[in-house]
Design an enzyme around this catalytic site. Structure first.
Site, PDB file in Angstrom:
ATOM      1  N   ILE A 146       0.831  -1.207   0.000  1.00 49.99           N
ATOM      2  CA  ILE A 146       0.000   0.000   0.000  1.00 49.99           C
ATOM      3  C   ILE A 146       0.865   1.256   0.000  1.00 49.99           C
ATOM      4  O   ILE A 146       0.587   2.215  -0.731  1.00 49.99           O
ATOM      5  CB  ILE A 146      -0.976  -0.003   1.191  1.00 49.99           C
ATOM      6  CG1 ILE A 146      -1.972  -1.166   1.058  1.00 49.99           C
ATOM      7  CG2 ILE A 146      -1.731   1.327   1.276  1.00 49.99           C
ATOM      8  CD1 ILE A 146      -2.795  -1.143  -0.219  1.00 49.99           C
TER       9      ILE A 146
ATOM     10  N   CYS B 131      -9.915  -2.012   1.862  1.00 48.19           N
ATOM     11  CA  CYS B 131     -10.209  -1.995   0.423  1.00 48.19           C
ATOM     12  C   CYS B 131     -11.592  -2.567   0.149  1.00 48.19           C
ATOM     13  O   CYS B 131     -12.337  -2.046  -0.694  1.00 48.19           O
ATOM     14  CB  CYS B 131      -9.147  -2.775  -0.340  1.00 48.19           C
ATOM     15  SG  CYS B 131      -8.971  -4.507   0.148  1.00 48.19           S
TER      16      CYS B 131
ATOM     17  N   ASN C  44      -7.636  -4.089  -5.209  1.00 50.01           N
ATOM     18  CA  ASN C  44      -7.540  -3.920  -3.765  1.00 50.01           C
ATOM     19  C   ASN C  44      -6.299  -3.133  -3.331  1.00 50.01           C
ATOM     20  O   ASN C  44      -6.218  -2.687  -2.189  1.00 50.01           O
ATOM     21  CB  ASN C  44      -7.566  -5.270  -3.049  1.00 50.01           C
ATOM     22  CG  ASN C  44      -6.700  -6.313  -3.701  1.00 50.01           C
ATOM     23  OD1 ASN C  44      -7.132  -6.943  -4.674  1.00 50.01           O
ATOM     24  ND2 ASN C  44      -5.496  -6.518  -3.208  1.00 50.01           N
TER      25      ASN C  44
END
Length: 338
Positions: A12, A154, A317
């Site tokens: 991320i 997500c 995601n």
């Protein structure tokens, strides 16, 4: 210009940095620092080259222990204790807390004590934070005094906009969810030890049920949905993109065309850029690197007995969520300045 730092530079964290440069938001947000325990050479290499999202077009260099992207210089730290990070000296407005390990208010306040003004967690958090935000649904609840905020998950970002649209148009009585999630780095490449016995098994060889708190995440964003949803999740042998099988019972009687029309209108209106709609015969890899939180697959909509509706939703995601981190942080600053 918002000055931000990234704490934890994994999937991320790196997606946030790349999304910043690709989204056109670089004129609003500057990444000043990254705190990551990995070696600088690995940090630079994995920023430049990514199996999932491809090569990052700007050239990334390591210069005097710092990251250089074009004319931008980003400081790299390797500090395990967030309280010791030089956020005050660097005048950090927001820390993107992306370690996946710092999830409660007290732990996040180490960044505040170090001089950061606000923290945005890239993960579902404990209930003691100032707010859990799904951008597009409840970001208007942000206030100037909020210092620690969660960007939810997500899958919460994927499903909540759809539930919100359905509830406003038709009323939602209850629902059941199956998340079909790509493999993650808390799984094993080959069989190896893990506290969760299912996650001891090779990620590339099985469909693996895992625990999920998605139903509770929905309640946090839409409190009137308390106890109306339950969810299960399975991990599948792909490295990115997730599908959600959503079944809801509605108050009103509907048909497939009506449901799809309402969702498509929402995707082109209120949720433009956040929710998408497609009626093309696509597969999961077609949604890789898609910046939207959720895409409704209209070809898979089903209605039983007029009130039981089944939907298939897609999301990247990683990439979709990273883009929402940027959006939520901008909303946090806007709230602080209002």
């Amino acid at each position: 210009m918002i000055r931000v730092a990234i704490n934890g530079y994994g999937r991320i964290g790196r997606s946030i940095l790349r999304a910043l440069y690709e989204s056109g938001k670089r004129q609003q947000i500057q990444i000043v620092a990254i705190n990551e325990l990995a070696k600088p050479e690995a940090i630079i290499h994995l920023t430049q080259y990514d199996t999932t999202h491809g090569r990052f077009q700007p050239r990334v260099k390591l210069v005097d222990g710092q990251m250089q992207i074009g004319d931008d210089t980003i400081k790299i730290f390797h500090e395990p204790d967030p309280a010791k990070l030089p956020w005050r000296e660097l005048d950090i407005d927001i820390v993107y807390e992306a370690t996946g390990a710092i999830l409660d208010r007290q732990s996040c306040e180490a960044h505040i004590h170090a001089g950061a003004k606000q923290v945005l967690i890239s993960h579902p958090s404990s209930a003691d934070v100032d707010g859990t935000i799904v951008y597009g649904v409840n970001h208007d609840l942000l206030r100037a005094e909020h210092t620690v905020v969660s960007n939810a998950s997500c899958t919460t970002n994927c499903i909540v906009p759809v539930i919100d649209v359905l509830d406003k148009h038709f009323g939602v009585k209850s629902g059941a969810i199956t998340t079909i999630h790509s493999a993650m780095n808390d799984q094993q490449v080959i069989d190896a030890y893990h506290d969760d016995l299912r996650r001891t098994r090779a990620a590339g060889q099985s469909i693996i049920p895992v625990d999920t708190k998605l139903a509770r995440g929905i309640e946090r964003i839409l409190p009137h949905m308390k106890d109306k949803f339950e969810a299960i999740s399975v991990r599948v042998p792909t490295i990115n993109v997730t599908a959600i099988d959503l079944s809801v019972t509605l108050d009103k009687t509907v048909d497939i065309a009506t449901v799809n029309q309402v969702l498509e209108l929402a995707a082109n209106g209120r949720f433009n850029g956040i929710l998408g709609y497609t009626d093309e015969p696509l597969v999961s890899c077609d949604f890789n690197h898609d910046p939207r939180s959720s895409i409704v697959d209209g070809t898979q909509t089903r209605v039983s007995a007029g009130q039981l509706v089944k939907l298939l939703l897609w999301c990247d995601n990683e990439w979709g969520f990273a883009n929402r981190m940027l959006d939520t942080s901008l909303a946090m600053i806007a709230a602080k300045q209002s």
